[in-house]
Design a protein around this motif. Structure first.
Motif, PDB file in Angstrom:
ATOM      1  N   UNK A  60      41.428  -8.361  31.644  1.00  0.00           N
ATOM      2  CA  UNK A  60      42.621  -8.610  32.545  1.00  0.00           C
ATOM      3  C   UNK A  60      43.633  -9.480  31.479  1.00  0.00           C
ATOM      4  N   UNK A  61      42.907 -10.455  30.927  1.00  0.00           N
ATOM      5  CA  UNK A  61      43.784 -11.204  30.049  1.00  0.00           C
ATOM      6  C   UNK A  61      44.630 -10.433  28.953  1.00  0.00           C
ATOM      7  N   UNK A  62      43.949  -9.350  28.463  1.00  0.00           N
ATOM      8  CA  UNK A  62      44.309  -8.539  27.413  1.00  0.00           C
ATOM      9  C   UNK A  62      45.327  -7.299  27.815  1.00  0.00           C
ATOM     10  N   UNK A  63      44.861  -6.797  28.953  1.00  0.00           N
ATOM     11  CA  UNK A  63      45.628  -5.606  29.327  1.00  0.00           C
ATOM     12  C   UNK A  63      46.367  -5.660  30.719  1.00  0.00           C
ATOM     13  N   UNK A  64      46.335  -6.908  31.395  1.00  0.00           N
ATOM     14  CA  UNK A  64      46.726  -6.763  32.713  1.00  0.00           C
ATOM     15  C   UNK A  64      46.589  -5.606  33.544  1.00  0.00           C
ATOM     16  N   UNK A  65      47.760  -4.951  33.954  1.00  0.00           N
ATOM     17  CA  UNK A  65      47.443  -3.910  34.817  1.00  0.00           C
ATOM     18  C   UNK A  65      47.842  -2.524  34.093  1.00  0.00           C
ATOM     19  N   UNK A  66      48.060  -2.645  32.615  1.00  0.00           N
ATOM     20  CA  UNK A  66      48.519  -1.679  31.922  1.00  0.00           C
ATOM     21  C   UNK A  66      47.500  -0.557  31.855  1.00  0.00           C
ATOM     22  N   UNK A  67      46.295  -0.916  31.809  1.00  0.00           N
ATOM     23  CA  UNK A  67      45.261  -0.001  31.447  1.00  0.00           C
ATOM     24  C   UNK A  67      44.610   0.892  32.722  1.00  0.00           C
ATOM     25  N   UNK A  68      45.112   0.139  33.707  1.00  0.00           N
ATOM     26  CA  UNK A  68      44.577   0.700  35.058  1.00  0.00           C
ATOM     27  C   UNK A  68      45.587   1.849  35.655  1.00  0.00           C
ATOM     28  N   UNK A  69      47.006   1.797  35.047  1.00  0.00           N
ATOM     29  CA  UNK A  69      47.967   2.627  35.640  1.00  0.00           C
ATOM     30  C   UNK A  69      47.449   4.128  35.285  1.00  0.00           C
ATOM     31  N   UNK A  70      47.421   4.842  36.314  1.00  0.00           N
ATOM     32  CA  UNK A  70      47.097   6.365  36.005  1.00  0.00           C
ATOM     33  C   UNK A  70      48.251   7.136  36.175  1.00  0.00           C
ATOM     34  N   UNK A  71      48.078   8.589  35.793  1.00  0.00           N
ATOM     35  CA  UNK A  71      49.170   9.379  35.952  1.00  0.00           C
ATOM     36  C   UNK A  71      49.285  10.169  37.282  1.00  0.00           C
ATOM     37  N   UNK A  72      50.147  11.037  37.588  1.00  0.00           N
ATOM     38  CA  UNK A  72      50.409  11.820  38.765  1.00  0.00           C
ATOM     39  C   UNK A  72      49.029  12.468  39.368  1.00  0.00           C
ATOM     40  N   UNK A  73      49.107  12.741  40.489  1.00  0.00           N
ATOM     41  CA  UNK A  73      47.693  13.549  41.134  1.00  0.00           C
ATOM     42  C   UNK A  73      48.408  15.101  41.374  1.00  0.00           C
ATOM     43  N   UNK A  74      47.744  16.002  40.818  1.00  0.00           N
ATOM     44  CA  UNK A  74      47.868  17.516  40.791  1.00  0.00           C
ATOM     45  C   UNK A  74      47.387  17.866  42.516  1.00  0.00           C
ATOM     46  N   UNK A  75      48.607  18.595  43.124  1.00  0.00           N
ATOM     47  CA  UNK A  75      48.165  18.928  44.612  1.00  0.00           C
ATOM     48  C   UNK A  75      48.537  20.589  44.807  1.00  0.00           C
ATOM     49  N   UNK A  76      48.939  21.122  43.610  1.00  0.00           N
ATOM     50  CA  UNK A  76      49.532  22.573  43.684  1.00  0.00           C
ATOM     51  C   UNK A  76      49.249  23.233  42.327  1.00  0.00           C
ATOM     52  N   UNK A  77      49.521  24.541  41.910  1.00  0.00           N
ATOM     53  CA  UNK A  77      49.186  25.497  40.995  1.00  0.00           C
ATOM     54  C   UNK A  77      49.837  24.442  39.764  1.00  0.00           C
ATOM     55  N   UNK A  78      49.698  24.518  38.735  1.00  0.00           N
ATOM     56  CA  UNK A  78      50.205  24.008  37.502  1.00  0.00           C
ATOM     57  C   UNK A  78      50.795  25.168  36.532  1.00  0.00           C
TER      58      UNK A  78
END
Length: 378
Positions: free
Chosen positions: A101-119
């Motif tokens: 928490x001290x080293x990363x804060x929320x940065x490491x836990x921020x994910x990318x988008x979720x696929x809901x259709x064909x790529x």
């Protein structure tokens, strides 16, 4: 550097972003808008000039227009919703949540988008503009480089930082991404750039996504990850591809990192012509021994990290030269070595561990150390 220099220099991709670029990335400005393109264009010219000033041989655009190396590509793919995945901490940091928490804060836990259709790949124009921006900067500054590279994430890297609700399983999602990324990879190569495939899943996956796997199970997963990379690389000349594998660019103990020797033979199955690997930070400064024990494929080059991107200490050029000599001895031919860094300096916007002005001092040390090593090995 002169043509006689044995060891050329490069880096891994991301360089500190300008404040104007950070503001543009935080705003609602889209690539192609005048405000965004003006900010990025100025920033690319700046990092191109600075790379030339310090003497980098194989340069890039510093990944200036990207929020993060791993998920920027989803802006050029269809099928993603405006919802974002959550990510768990790496296994080593999970043991020390207060430090995380001290080293990363929320940065490491921020994910990318979720696929809901064909790529599908839909961002050719945006990628072409990104590639052209480097050429325009070089011409405007009146400079040149021995070569240029452009980075793109592996299918497994995208899987790591995103999720899919559309696919039945992770493997089908992985190979759909591989098919879509084929266009990205081919476009980069066709433009004349050296393609760097960023594939942290090949090593960091052991603590990031496969922390419950045995070594043998993880080897099988690495085999699958490499198969997906090769699908995406179909048609791209191997000698214009370098594969970047690392253990995660975050300030942690890394005591659960998989040993390079446990999986490197699987990594060598990639249809590439070079390997970019860490070799400077305290956990992996011994990897020259691993390369000696597991020789590179005969036509590959090695880009060892001889600059640590997790510390503000500027390496002494002699230290850099010593590291390069050890790797050159392991490979057996110094002309197959290109001096590099352990990872990018700002792989995620504002998550730079090195104070931005120090980055250029570190790259100066890289260039000077490569000169010293080249003179010793000539």
């Amino acid at each position: 550097m002169s043509d006689e220099t044995l060891i050329q220099t490069t880096h891994v991709g991301s360089l500190p972003r300008s404040e104007a670029v950070r503001d543009a990335l935080r705003s609602d400005d889209e690539p192609g808008s005048r405000a965004f393109d003006d900010a990025v264009g100025r920033a690319v010219r700046d990092v191109v000039r600075k790379q030339a000033d310090v003497g980098v041989d194989v340069a890039n655009d510093g990944e200036q227009p990207r929020l993060a190396y791993s998920v920027d590509v989803t802006n050029r793919l269809s099928g993603y919703a405006d919802r974002f995945a959550e990510r768990a901490l790496p296994a080593d940091l999970a043991e020390f949540p207060e430090f995380a928490e001290r080293a990363l804060g929320d940065i490491e836990n921020i994910g990318g988008p979720i696929a809901t259709g064909p790529i599908e790949y839909v961002g050719a124009d945006e990628l072409e503009a990104e590639l052209a921006r480097f050429d325009e900067a070089v011409e405007a500054e009146g400079i040149s480089f021995a070569d240029r590279f452009h980075t793109a994430p592996s299918p497994g890297a995208v899987v790591r930082f995103t999720e899919s609700e559309y696919h039945d399983d992770v493997e089908s999602y992985l190979f759909d991404l591989a098919e879509a990324l084929r266009t990205e990879y081919a476009t980069i190569a066709d433009h004349g750039a050296l393609l760097q495939v960023d594939a942290p899943e090949l090593l960091a996956g052991f603590t990031l996504t496969d922390e419950d796997a045995s070594i043998e199970e993880f080897r099988e997963r690495v085999e699958t990850y490499v198969e997906a990379i090769n699908v995406a690389l179909d048609g791209v000349p191997a000698d214009r591809v370098r594969l970047h594998a690392c253990w995660g660019n975050y300030p942690g103990p890394h005591h659960h990192d998989v040993a390079l020797g446990d999986v490197v033979d699987e990594i060598y199955e990639a249809d590439a012509g070079g390997l970019v690997i860490e070799g400077a930070n305290p956990r992996h400064a011994h990897e020259y021994r691993t390369i000696a024990e597991h020789p590179l494929p005969g036509d590959w080059t090695l880009v060892p990290g001889v600059i640590d991107v997790k510390t503000n200490a500027v390496e002494h050029p002699t230290v850099v030269a010593d590291r390069l000599e050890r790797f050159a001895e392991s490979v057996g031919d110094p002309s197959r070595i290109v001096a590099g860094c352990d990872c990018g300096f700002e792989t995620v916007m504002s998550a730079n561990l090195v104070h931005p002005p120090f980055v250029w001092k570190k790259l100066e040390a890289l260039v000077e150390g490569a000169k010293i090593a080249s003179e010793r090995l000539a």
